[in-house]
Design a protein around this motif. Structure first.
Motif: not given
Length: 194
Positions: A147, A150-151, A153-155, A157-159
């Motif tokens: 993953h 995925d991780i 992209l999630a980071l 998105l959070l930034c």
């Protein structure tokens, strides 16, 4: 010293920080991807701790394709053998004390040809050296490897949610009431015109 000052100034720029983070993520991804470049053998493995399989090998000498010994100096060496008429590789894990007796009493006494497993063979048969139950660190590493995108992209998105996309935000200046020039009537007239 001017280099460090320029570096500090460059790191204040959001684009430079994003570029460095992207390079770091690309480097980690490349390291994870390139660490598994050796193609693994897909032969099924039959795991066992039954020493009787090793003692029965002299009677099955004609069927034996190869017999290898993996990690002979470890606490639990493994015997890897394959029969000519079966696709499965047998992996027998034995204690180090039993290994010495097996080598002396079975392999050498009956003249069974065996060899120490090479690093190339062990790299292509990593599953043979692992026990059936992986530890929590192995499972966590496998999860991160599966993953990683995925991780990342999630980071990202959070930034983006926290800091916004550089150049896309609306900038607003807040002026304190004490710094306004003119009277309150002038300010009200300006708002009515707009």
């Amino acid at each position: 010293m001017p280099f460090l000052y320029q570096l500090r100034l460059a790191l204040r720029n959001t684009y430079v920080r994003l570029l460095l983070a992207a390079c770091l993520l690309a480097g980690v991804g490349a390291a994870l991807y390139l660490s598994n470049t050796v193609v693994q053998d897909s032969s099924p493995l039959l795991r066992s701790q039954n020493i009787g399989e090793i003692t029965a090998l002299p009677g099955q000498r004609a069927r034996l394709e190869y017999l290898l010994l993996a990690k002979p100096l470890s606490e639990t060496p493994r015997y890897l053998f394959k029969f000519k008429d079966a696709p499965a590789i047998h992996v027998v894990k034995v204690p180090a004390t039993s290994h010495l007796s097996l080598e002396r009493e079975v392999l050498l006494r009956h003249g069974l040809p065996y060899a120490i497993a090479t690093d190339a063979y062990l790299a292509s048969h990593k599953a043979a050296l692992q026990d059936g139950d992986n530890g929590p660190m192995d499972e966590a590493g496998a999860f991160l490897q599966r993953h990683a995108v995925d991780i990342a992209l999630a980071l990202l998105l959070l930034c983006v949610l926290k800091f916004g996309i550089p150049g896309m935000g609306v900038s607003a200046n807040v002026i304190a009431p004490g710094k306004l020039k003119g009277s309150l009537d002038d300010l009200i007239c300006v708002f009515r015109r707009t």
